[in-house]
Design a protein around this motif. Structure first.
Motif, PDB file in Angstrom:
ATOM      1  N   ALA A 120       0.855  -1.185   0.000  1.00  0.00           N
ATOM      2  CA  ALA A 120       0.000   0.000   0.000  1.00  0.00           C
ATOM      3  C   ALA A 120       0.889   1.232   0.000  1.00  0.00           C
ATOM      4  CB  ALA A 120      -0.917   0.009   1.213  1.00  0.00           C
ATOM      5  N   GLU A 173     -14.934  -1.926  -1.310  1.00  0.00           N
ATOM      6  CA  GLU A 173     -13.501  -1.781  -1.494  1.00  0.00           C
ATOM      7  C   GLU A 173     -12.748  -2.939  -0.843  1.00  0.00           C
ATOM      8  OE1 GLU A 173     -10.631   1.991  -1.246  1.00  0.00           O
ATOM      9  OE2 GLU A 173     -11.260   1.290   0.736  1.00  0.00           O
ATOM     10  N   GLU A 176     -10.220  -5.595  -2.812  1.00  0.00           N
ATOM     11  CA  GLU A 176      -8.815  -5.792  -2.493  1.00  0.00           C
ATOM     12  C   GLU A 176      -8.541  -7.214  -2.003  1.00  0.00           C
ATOM     13  OE1 GLU A 176      -7.369  -2.739   0.065  1.00  0.00           O
ATOM     14  OE2 GLU A 176      -7.919  -1.117  -1.295  1.00  0.00           O
ATOM     15  N   VAL A 203      -1.316  -0.891  -4.186  1.00  0.00           N
ATOM     16  CA  VAL A 203      -2.533  -0.107  -4.003  1.00  0.00           C
ATOM     17  C   VAL A 203      -2.152   1.269  -3.473  1.00  0.00           C
ATOM     18  CG1 VAL A 203      -4.741   0.068  -2.817  1.00  0.00           C
ATOM     19  CG2 VAL A 203      -3.886  -2.177  -3.525  1.00  0.00           C
ATOM     20  N   ALA A 261      -3.406   3.948  -1.497  1.00  0.00           N
ATOM     21  CA  ALA A 261      -4.492   3.822  -0.523  1.00  0.00           C
ATOM     22  C   ALA A 261      -5.323   5.090  -0.449  1.00  0.00           C
ATOM     23  CB  ALA A 261      -3.932   3.487   0.851  1.00  0.00           C
ATOM     24  N   SER A 264      -7.199   0.121   3.540  1.00  0.00           N
ATOM     25  CA  SER A 264      -6.340  -0.398   2.470  1.00  0.00           C
ATOM     26  C   SER A 264      -4.933  -0.615   2.977  1.00  0.00           C
ATOM     27  CB  SER A 264      -6.334   0.582   1.286  1.00  0.00           C
ATOM     28  OG  SER A 264      -7.590   0.641   0.658  1.00  0.00           O
TER      29      SER A 264
END
Length: 548
Positions: free
Chosen positions: A350, A482, A486, A498, A500, A505
């Motif tokens: 992330a 979301e 993920e 990702v 974030a 996340s």
């Protein structure tokens, strides 16, 4: 460039030609209709015959109006790809040169001017060619002897105008440059007025601006002198034949031409040939010259395209950055500065940081969309920009959806794979049902931002890419959706990066990269909380209810 743009669409060129024949029908018929209406109709006492010929001419104008609409549509089908090619060239050049957004915007305006001028030139030249052809064919079949009076001055006027075009183009380009230089000097001066007054430098600055104004005025005068040739060409090629036909009426009458034929010849000239030549003179003299000048600026301003790098299939999905530096301009501060980073295959990273910290730039560098000014980015040992496109997928915040069926939108990266498993994994069944099934037509504007993101995410999931980069690609989804997305990509395998949008996340990732200008820190959530005050502050500002 212009010729390639026209002839690469032969079907549209044929369509333009076919409709142009119908559009030019009145140009051929007008002289015959007027002559027959007078001689066979009104002069012979047959009003019905005269009105019949005039009605036929009116019907030809109706057909021409309908054909003109189709010509416009066909020209647009040629002009829009020309615009797209120019815009692609401009944007690619701007990316390679690291130009700022204002430079791209100015170049974009030049592209729009070039597109409009290109369409006008195609329309003008086509209209003149078919109209002039119709007029000459009509004259040949009505009074062949009159061509002796018409063709020489017409050819002389047309030749005079065509010979003036190169000089006109050079003068037009010089005027555009002088005008832009004056505008730039005025903008700089306006921005520094306070300093100019404070330093008592008004006279010197005024003299410098006066020089720019005079240069622009001189360029305008030079352009006006050459432009005057257009008027002379129109007089010689368009109106001199009218005078010669009038003066040669006794000679034409001695050859058997009646009053109706003479009036018909004048109708050919004044109602068809003169307007067509006038359209060509003004169309090429304005739009044609503008097209040449604008294209020369675009081509001169675009750097040469580098040779296409051969695409290679990476050995894996590990991403490595070594000493990577990137800035959006030669004088800009680096957004990414000497970054070293290794994302092993199968990792889930992330990327977090304040707005403007370079997170999206890093995502684009990893995907090979941007190339670093220094250092190297590799995917599976292959430079990111040279990696096979199927090796990675980058989904930006504003997801791309095109007008087509839902199946086409979902599977165009996966060669027609079954979208069902991916739709189920990402929880998109409701969207398929709402749109109307896989065969339903997708209108991008009819979808919300979150729905477009979900379509793009399913597309990425279906792709063969082992590296998935999500640049806030789920920011328009609710937290639960979301999380499901993920988790699905984590289970899918491969490497996941990702950018974030929510703290959740970051918490789901195995590692977190914190970006803060030139400083970066990598670690788990707990490690960054202890080591980085900035990360602790960011975590404190995320909404607590989003944390599971």
């Amino acid at each position: 460039m212009v010729w390639r743009a026209v002839w690469r669409r032969p079907g549209q060129v044929a369509r333009i030609g076919a409709w142009s024949v119908l559009e030019a029908l009145p140009a051929f018929l007008i002289g015959h209709a007027v002559a027959r209406a007078i001689e066979d109709g009104f002069a012979a006492g047959s009003v019905g015959t005269g009105l019949g010929w005039l009605a036929a001419l009116g019907g030809a104008w109706v057909v021409a109006a309908l054909a003109a609409r189709q010509v416009v549509l066909a020209v647009a089908a040629v002009a829009e790809p020309f615009r797209d090619d120019l815009l692609t060239r401009v944007v690619e050049g701007a990316v390679r040169e690291g130009q700022d957004s204002s430079a791209v915007a100015r170049a974009g305006m030049q592209v729009e001017l070039a597109r409009d001028a290109f369409a006008a030139v195609v329309t003008t030249v086509r209209g003149f060619a078919f109209t002039a052809g119709g007029v000459l064919l009509g004259m040949l079949t009505l009074a062949p002897g009159a061509l002796v009076l018409v063709l020489p001055p017409f050819a002389a006027g047309l030749g005079l105008f065509l010979m003036s075009l190169p000089l006109l183009a050079r003068r037009q380009r010089a005027f555009l440059i002088a005008d832009e230089e004056l505008a730039a000097a005025m903008a700089v001066t306006a921005g520094g007025l306070r300093d100019i007054v404070a330093c008592g430098d008004e006279d010197r600055v005024a003299d410098r601006l006066a020089g720019r104004v005079e240069a622009q005025a001189a360029a305008a005068r030079a352009l006006a002198r050459v432009t005057a040739v257009r008027t002379a060409a129109l007089g010689v090629g368009g109106w001199l034949p009218v005078v010669l036909v009038l003066a040669g009426t006794p000679w034409l009458a001695s050859g058997g031409a009646g009053a109706g034929v003479i009036v018909g010849m004048l109708a050919y000239l004044t109602q068809s040939l003169v307007p067509a030549l006038n359209g060509l003179v003004h169309g090429l003299g304005v739009s044609g010259v503008r097209l040449v000048a604008t294209l020369s600026r675009i081509v001169a301003g675009a750097p040469p395209e580098p040779p296409a790098a051969p695409r290679a299939r990476p050995a894996g999905a590990e991403v490595t950055l070594r000493g990577v530096t990137f800035a959006y301009g030669p004088h800009s501060e680096p957004v990414v500065d000497r970054l070293d980073l290794r994302v092993p295959e199968g990792d889930h990273l992330a990327v977090v940081g304040p707005s403007g910290a370079g997170k999206s730039t890093l995502a684009a560098l990893m995907a090979g969309v941007l190339r670093p000014g220094a250092g190297e980015v590799t995917i599976g040992g292959v430079p990111a920009h040279a990696a096979d496109q199927s090796a990675r997928v980058l989904i930006p915040q504003e997801a791309y959806v095109f007008r087509g069926t839902l199946r086409e939108n979902l599977t165009y990266l996966s060669d027609g794979a079954d979208p069902g498993p991916a739709v189920a994994a990402l929880g998109a069944e409701w969207l398929v049902e709402r749109i109307g099934g896989y065969g339903a037509l997708v209108e991008p504007k009819a979808l919300s931002a979150g729905e477009r993101q979900l379509v793009a995410l399913v597309r990425a999931y279906l792709s063969p890419a082992r590296l998935i980069i999500l640049d806030e690609a789920s920011c328009h989804l609710d937290p639960a959706a979301e999380a499901r997305v993920e988790d699905a990509f984590t289970r899918r395998g491969g490497t996941l990066v990702v950018v974030a949008h929510r703290l959740t996340s970051a918490l789901r990732a195995r590692r977190i990269l914190l970006m803060d200008g030139s400083r970066t820190t990598v670690g788990s959530h707990e490690e960054l909380i202890r080591r980085s005050p900035l990360y602790a502050d960011l975590a404190g500002h995320w909404q607590p209810e989003t944390v599971p």
